[in-house]
Each structure stands twice: as C-alpha cells, then as structure tokens.
Design an enzyme around this catalytic site. Structure first.
Site, PDB file in Angstrom:
ATOM      1  N   TYR A 232       0.832  -1.214   0.000  1.00 56.94           N
ATOM      2  CA  TYR A 232       0.000   0.000   0.000  1.00 56.94           C
ATOM      3  C   TYR A 232       0.865   1.262   0.000  1.00 56.94           C
ATOM      4  O   TYR A 232       0.436   2.314  -0.461  1.00 56.94           O
ATOM      5  CB  TYR A 232      -1.027  -0.046   1.144  1.00 56.94           C
ATOM      6  CG  TYR A 232      -2.075  -1.041   0.748  1.00 56.94           C
ATOM      7  CD1 TYR A 232      -3.020  -0.693  -0.216  1.00 56.94           C
ATOM      8  CD2 TYR A 232      -2.050  -2.344   1.199  1.00 56.94           C
ATOM      9  CE1 TYR A 232      -3.914  -1.620  -0.695  1.00 56.94           C
ATOM     10  CE2 TYR A 232      -2.946  -3.284   0.725  1.00 56.94           C
ATOM     11  CZ  TYR A 232      -3.875  -2.905  -0.226  1.00 56.94           C
ATOM     12  OH  TYR A 232      -4.746  -3.833  -0.716  1.00 56.94           O
ATOM     13  N   HIS A 379       0.957 -11.459 -11.101  1.00 52.76           N
ATOM     14  CA  HIS A 379       0.032 -10.588 -10.363  1.00 52.76           C
ATOM     15  C   HIS A 379       0.673  -9.240 -10.039  1.00 52.76           C
ATOM     16  O   HIS A 379       0.133  -8.189 -10.353  1.00 52.76           O
ATOM     17  CB  HIS A 379      -0.412 -11.287  -9.076  1.00 52.76           C
ATOM     18  CG  HIS A 379      -0.905 -10.362  -8.018  1.00 52.76           C
ATOM     19  ND1 HIS A 379      -2.135  -9.746  -8.092  1.00 52.76           N
ATOM     20  CD2 HIS A 379      -0.331  -9.903  -6.881  1.00 52.76           C
ATOM     21  CE1 HIS A 379      -2.285  -8.961  -7.036  1.00 52.76           C
ATOM     22  NE2 HIS A 379      -1.213  -9.041  -6.297  1.00 52.76           N
ATOM     23  N   ARG A 443      11.159 -17.420  -9.408  1.00 54.84           N
ATOM     24  CA  ARG A 443      12.489 -17.386  -8.814  1.00 54.84           C
ATOM     25  C   ARG A 443      13.350 -18.577  -9.218  1.00 54.84           C
ATOM     26  O   ARG A 443      13.968 -19.225  -8.376  1.00 54.84           O
ATOM     27  CB  ARG A 443      12.383 -17.332  -7.285  1.00 54.84           C
ATOM     28  CG  ARG A 443      11.753 -16.052  -6.788  1.00 54.84           C
ATOM     29  CD  ARG A 443      11.642 -15.982  -5.290  1.00 54.84           C
ATOM     30  NE  ARG A 443      11.520 -14.612  -4.819  1.00 54.84           N
ATOM     31  CZ  ARG A 443      11.239 -14.262  -3.573  1.00 54.84           C
ATOM     32  NH1 ARG A 443      11.044 -15.169  -2.658  1.00 54.84           N
ATOM     33  NH2 ARG A 443      11.163 -12.999  -3.235  1.00 54.84           N
TER      34      ARG A 443
HETATM   35  C1  HEM Z   1      10.317 -10.335 -10.823  1.00 56.38           C
HETATM   36  C2  HEM Z   1      10.507  -8.912 -15.466  1.00 56.38           C
HETATM   37  C3  HEM Z   1       9.445  -4.340 -14.149  1.00 56.38           C
HETATM   38  C4  HEM Z   1       9.120  -5.775  -9.551  1.00 56.38           C
HETATM   39  C5  HEM Z   1      10.371 -10.358 -12.204  1.00 56.38           C
HETATM   40  C6  HEM Z   1      10.478 -11.542 -13.005  1.00 56.38           C
HETATM   41  C7  HEM Z   1      10.546 -11.151 -14.315  1.00 56.38           C
HETATM   42  C8  HEM Z   1      10.470  -9.709 -14.338  1.00 56.38           C
HETATM   43  C9  HEM Z   1      10.674 -12.040 -15.537  1.00 56.38           C
HETATM   44  C10 HEM Z   1      10.406 -12.970 -12.474  1.00 56.38           C
HETATM   45  C11 HEM Z   1      11.690 -13.599 -12.201  1.00 56.38           C
HETATM   46  C12 HEM Z   1      11.580 -14.920 -11.494  1.00 56.38           C
HETATM   47  O1  HEM Z   1      10.722 -15.141 -10.624  1.00 56.38           O
HETATM   48  O2  HEM Z   1      12.425 -15.777 -11.795  1.00 56.38           O
HETATM   49  C13 HEM Z   1      10.303  -7.537 -15.497  1.00 56.38           C
HETATM   50  C14 HEM Z   1      10.410  -6.699 -16.679  1.00 56.38           C
HETATM   51  C15 HEM Z   1      10.109  -5.419 -16.300  1.00 56.38           C
HETATM   52  C16 HEM Z   1       9.824  -5.450 -14.890  1.00 56.38           C
HETATM   53  C17 HEM Z   1      10.785  -7.199 -18.063  1.00 56.38           C
HETATM   54  C18 HEM Z   1      10.086  -4.155 -17.122  1.00 56.38           C
HETATM   55  C19 HEM Z   1      11.043  -3.810 -17.943  1.00 56.38           C
HETATM   56  C20 HEM Z   1       9.175  -4.361 -12.809  1.00 56.38           C
HETATM   57  C21 HEM Z   1       8.696  -3.234 -12.051  1.00 56.38           C
HETATM   58  C22 HEM Z   1       8.604  -3.648 -10.765  1.00 56.38           C
HETATM   59  C23 HEM Z   1       9.037  -5.026 -10.703  1.00 56.38           C
HETATM   60  C24 HEM Z   1       8.394  -1.857 -12.639  1.00 56.38           C
HETATM   61  C25 HEM Z   1       8.149  -2.892  -9.541  1.00 56.38           C
HETATM   62  C26 HEM Z   1       7.981  -1.618  -9.456  1.00 56.38           C
HETATM   63  C27 HEM Z   1       9.490  -7.102  -9.494  1.00 56.38           C
HETATM   64  C28 HEM Z   1       9.617  -7.864  -8.268  1.00 56.38           C
HETATM   65  C29 HEM Z   1       9.971  -9.176  -8.636  1.00 56.38           C
HETATM   66  C30 HEM Z   1      10.029  -9.198 -10.081  1.00 56.38           C
HETATM   67  C31 HEM Z   1       9.380  -7.326  -6.854  1.00 56.38           C
HETATM   68  C32 HEM Z   1      10.170 -10.360  -7.693  1.00 56.38           C
HETATM   69  C33 HEM Z   1      11.588 -10.566  -7.330  1.00 56.38           C
HETATM   70  C34 HEM Z   1      11.719 -11.790  -6.477  1.00 56.38           C
HETATM   71  O3  HEM Z   1      11.084 -12.824  -6.744  1.00 56.38           O
HETATM   72  O4  HEM Z   1      12.462 -11.702  -5.485  1.00 56.38           O
HETATM   73  N1  HEM Z   1      10.364  -9.240 -13.026  1.00 56.38           N
HETATM   74  N2  HEM Z   1       9.960  -6.741 -14.433  1.00 56.38           N
HETATM   75  N3  HEM Z   1       9.369  -5.433 -11.951  1.00 56.38           N
HETATM   76  N4  HEM Z   1       9.765  -7.929 -10.554  1.00 56.38           N
HETATM   77 FE1  HEM Z   1       9.885  -7.347 -12.492  1.00 56.38          FE
END
Ligand code: HEM
Ligand code: CU
Length: 557
Positions: A232, A379, A443
C-alpha cells in the site's frame, strides 16, 4: 507561474527524488528484461544461471523498494507543499533525509552487486524479501536501515510542514493531498516498525555473528507484518495521483472528497492486520489467525472498489465536460493522446486485472494452487509493476515541466510510451499467470518445463515463454522511451518565454464540507489501527516469542 518558480527549493527536492527513482527504474527494468529472456531460454548470454539470484535481488530491491520510495517522496513533497501552499520548513533537513535514503540505497545496491565478483566478500543474494534462513553481508542490512530511517525522516518533514500550517489555520480541514500523505505515513510508521525490528534485532546481529541463530518463523512474521502494508506504500501514492491529478487531466473534477478520505482511512486501518495471508503455508501459525487475515484482506478490497468507482466517475465527469455523450461513448472524449492521462488510465485498467488475481492469492484454499508459481510475479507486475510504476511515469510527464520550468521534450515518444508498456505487460503478465497455473515456479533461472504441455489452453509452455520474452523486451523498450523523455526534458535548456503550467487542482464536486470531521481525527484512526493489529497479531507473536526469541519452533497456542 510554474511550481518551480513558487517553490524553487522544494522543486529541487522533488526533482532529485524523482530522478533517483527513475534511474533505479531504468536499471531495474534492464535486469527485468535480462530475467525474462534468461528464464525463458531465449538469451542466456547476459549472466550465468548461478548469478540469477544476484540479478533478481537487484531487480526486486531497486524496483520494489528504491524506485517506489523515492517516487513517493518526490510526489508527496510536491503534494504537501502545493496543497498547504508553503515550503518544507528546513531545506537542510530535507536534503538530509534524501541523502540518507540515497546512501542506504547505494550501500545496499553495492553489497548485492558484489555477488557478481567472486574476489570481493560482499554479497546479498537474499531477494527483496530478505528473511531468514537466507543471510546477507551485514552491509546489506545497514543500508536497509539507513534507507528506512531516511523515509521516516521524510515523513517527519511532511508532518512538520502540516503542523506549521495547522498553527496558522486552526479550524480548516486538512487539504486532501496532505491528508493522503499523512495517513500513508502513519500506516508506514506502524508497519515498517516490524521490518526495522527484524533487521536491527535479529538479522543484522546474526549476520555479524553476534547471535548464532534466529527463529525463522518469527523473523518471517515480522517481515510479512511489513510486507503487505508495503504494497500500500507503493499504491497509495498512485491513488493520490488518481484522486487528485487524474480528474483534472480528464478535464473535470474529483467526484467526492469524502469518499477519498474514507478510502485512505480504511487503508490505514486495514493494511497491516493482513500479513498472514503471505504465510498461509507456514507451519506454526494457527489456521484461525490465517482466517482472520483472509477476512481482513477481503475487506481491504473495499477501498480499492470505492476508488474504482470514484475515479471512473470523475473521469466520466471530465469526459462529459468535454462534450462526451452516451452510456460508454464518453470514453472517446478522454484525452487518450496525452501521455499523463493515458498512463494513469491504462495503469488503473491493469490494476483492475491485478485486483482479480489478487483475490485468488488471498483465498486461503486457492492460494495453494498458485503459491510460489510464476502467477505471483504475474500478479504484482500488474499492481506495483504497472498500477504504481506506470502511474509514477505518467505523473512524471505532468510534473517535470512544473518542477523544471521546461517544456516536455519528445512528446511523440511520450505519447506512445504508455501503450507500449500496456501491450508489453499484457503479454508478459498474462503469460506469467497462465504459466503459474501450469505450475511453472517463480524465482528460477532455468525452469525445466519444456516438455510439459498444458491442456486446455491455446499453445503450451513454449508459447507462454515466447510471450514473456516478447513482453519483457517491449517493457524495457517502453522504459527507454520514458527515460529519453524525462531526462531529455530535465537537461534541455529553459526556453526564453517561461512556460505557464498551473499545478492548481479544481475543487471536488462534493467537497470536504460534506465529509464528517471525524475523518480528520488522525489520532483516533491510528489508535484503531493499532488495536486491530494487536487483535490480529498479539497471540501468534506471543506464542512465537514465548519459547525464546531466538529458538525456532512454536509451542501451540
Ligand atoms: C520479478 C521482469 C518491471 C518488480 C520479475 C520476473 C521477471 C520480471 C521475468 C520474475 C523472475 C523470477 O521469478 O524468476 C520484469 C520486466 C520489467 C519489470 C521485463 C520491465 C522492464 C518491474 C517493475 C517492478 C518489478 C516496474 C516494480 C515496481 C518485481 C519484483 C519481482 C520481479 C518485486 C520479484 C523478485 C523476487 O522474486 O524476489 N520481473 N519486471 N518489476 N519484478 Fe519485475
Ligand atoms: Cu499481501
């Protein structure tokens, strides 16, 4: 007169906070594309799979913590000074909290990035959720503490400005934007205390070797006590923009000030006593308390549904002012070619989809279906990754001319950028949700699901992988466009004729005179919030602590 002419010092604080936020967004987004291509197997040349957690930790920390918090600090500084029509009291103090947050972010980021270089001892591959049993180098936790303390001081700055204003205006209602800032920060103080206790009393001493073990369940619980309200903390600044700026961008006025206040009070009350919904599969927490968390979570849908109603009503009002007609025909009259409007509106639309998948997450039983699968990142890229991120970018398009006194550059890039983001996220997030239903884990650098086909949907795993890879690449391209526009604007010369951008916001259709005065009683709502937390957390925390604070396991309540 632009905001920068009225409040030059505050405009600088807003600019720097937003600047750091958007830099973090750029770096984090690049790593997001790296992850998307790596996991799907399309391109693994950027990093080795053993470094995947270093990448993922940097992505999570830079985006979920650094980007969001700096953006919030920029927006809230602007909102408080604008709505109270007075500057922050002491620029040195403001620079101090900004500097502390920046120092904390740098220390944390350098420690994580140390994971890439074997010859240096720094590393923190603990992901942005960083709870035990994973352990980071102490510098990671020190950086986090500096960062959080900096955010607390930022709140102090806004409260001080408010108290000064209150001394001069004893009988007036709290202006809406300031009301939103204060309720958000009260929620933040209450909830971030949990993570501060976790880090200062448990994780940091443990990583320094001062204590030999921690109770993983207790530290996880302290983390999630903070880990839900933090969402939030990401969303409330987006709501702040949707309620106070989006109606104006639509050409109209906010539908209802009282409803907006009710929503922020509900967030203050309900954000925290729900954290157990992240621990449905944790042993040692009685089912009954998980059930209470689920019930509170479902109640927490209410303020979001109220927001959907109020914001759409305000947009409809705006569209009708612009000559829109018909039951849905008014939608065509909205300024879809204005990047600030389009970004906010598309972000809101995606948030609705994110709300639906969030209801699945929140259900105690169906949560088991999607727990720790790719559904979960699917999500939250709709919520924080779009509802917040795209709204902050859109707000950037609107604010940067005001806080720099310069015209927005590369307007045509800005016009397509929100749509590019929308298409990229539709592909990536939808495919992530479906992959999660097919049990693909999150992850993981190389989820080995190649051979599995998923009956009942079009295509199979390989088709979902392709969509994730294309979506992730489009998202990064959208980010590049955004950064060109913002930094291009910031570093362009100021034109000879000063631009006339008004940061004035028209009065709501139903103003504060219609909202009960009790809504402004912040002491009362803080007390109720704490009471609800004691009810939701008191007994389980007591049980976890009663067998010794550092002893794993929990005796039954
Ligand atoms: C995890 C792609 C932008 C927050 C991930 C994962 C992918 C990804 C593929 C999953 C990785 C995995 O679980 O193995 C992208 C792409 C983005 C983008 C291509 C834009 C260019 C963002 C933005 C945010 C964000 C704008 C938040 C403001 C997160 C978080 C995770 C995540 C918190 C989880 C990390 C974890 O599991 O510890 N992202 N993302 N992402 N992303 Fe992004
Ligand atoms: Cu949650």
């Amino acid at each position: 007169m632009a905001y920068v002419d009225d409040f030059p010092t505050d405009a600088r604080i807003v600019r720097w906070n937003m600047g750091v936020a958007f830099l973090a967004l750029g770096i984090g987004g690049l790593l997001g594309m790296v992850q998307a291509l790596h996991r799907t197997g399309y391109f693994r040349g950027f990093v080795s799979s053993t470094d995947y957690y270093t990448v993922l930790t940097t992505h999570g920390v830079l985006l979920a913590l650094v980007f969001t918090t700096f953006a919030l600090c920029g927006l809230f500084t602007w909102g408080v000074t604008r709505s109270l029509d007075r500057p922050l009291p002491n620029p040195t103090f403001s620079m101090a909290w900004f500097g502390l947050m920046l120092l904390g972010s740098l220390v944390t980021a350098v420690t994580i990035l140390g994971g890439f270089v074997e010859s240096i001892p720094l590393s923190a591959d603990v992901l942005y959720t960083f709870y035990a049993p994973m352990q980071a180098h102490p510098a990671f936790y020190v950086g986090l503490v500096l960062f959080i303390v900096g955010s607390w001081l930022a709140g102090v700055d806004w409260f001080r400005t408010y108290w000064q204003w209150r001394a001069d205006n004893p009988d007036e209602r709290i202006p809406l934007q300031t009301f939103m800032v204060l309720t958000t920060m009260l929620m933040w103080y209450i909830s971030s205390a949990g993570v501060a206790i976790e880090v200062i009393f448990f994780l940091l001493p443990w990583s320094l070797g001062l204590i030999q073990q921690v109770d993983p369940l207790l530290t996880r619980t302290l983390f999630w006590y903070f880990g839900h309200p933090v969402v939030y903390f990401w969303l409330m600044p987006a709501y702040f923009i949707w309620y106070t700026v989006l109606p104006k961008l639509s050409g109209g006025r906010l539908f209802s000030d009282p409803l907006a206040r009710v929503v922020f009070v509900l967030f203050l009350l309900l954000s925290t006593p729900v954290g157990f919904h992240h621990q449905y599969v944790d042993p040692g927490i009685p089912e009954g308390f998980k059930f209470i968390a689920m019930t509170n979570t479902m109640f927490l849908l209410l303020p979001s549904l109220l927001t959907a109603f109020t914001v759409v009503a305000s947009m409809e009002h705006g569209a009708r002012q612009r000559g829109g007609e018909g039951r849905l025909g008014w939608l065509r009259k909205l300024p879809w070619d204005e990047p600030a409007f389009a970004g906010c509106a598309l972000a809101g639309l995606m948030f609705a989809a994110g709300g639906f998948s969030g209801m699945i997450n929140a259900g105690m039983n169906i949560n088991y279906l999607i727990h720790n699968t790719l559904w979960v990142p699917g999500h939250f890229h709709l919520t924080v990754g779009t509802a917040s991120a795209l709204t902050f970018m859109a707000a950037g398009y609107w604010l940067f001319p005001q806080i720099t006194g310069k015209r927005l550059r590369f307007k045509s890039l800005a016009t397509i950028q929100p749509y590019l983001w929308f298409v990229g996220m539709t592909l990536m997030s939808n495919a992530m949700h479906r992959a999660g239903l097919a049990s693909v884990p999150r992850r993981t650098a190389e989820p080995q699901y190649d051979a599995v086909s998923f009956e009942g949907v079009v295509g199979g795993i390989s088709e979902m992988r392709l969509q994730i890879a294309i979506g992730g690449t489009l998202l990064f391209l959208a980010l590049v466009l955004f950064l060109i526009v913002i930094f291009g604007t910031w570093f362009s010369g100021r034109s000879a004729d000063p631009i006339q951008v008004s940061s004035a916001i028209p009065a709501p259709l139903s103003g504060p005179e219609h909202s009960p005065k009790i809504l402004d009683n912040l002491k009362l709502w803080t007390a109720v919030a704490i009471l609800l937390i004691v009810l939701a957390y008191g007994l389980p925390l007591w049980a976890m602590a009663s067998d010794g604070l550092l002893a794993p396991g929990t005796p039954p309540i």
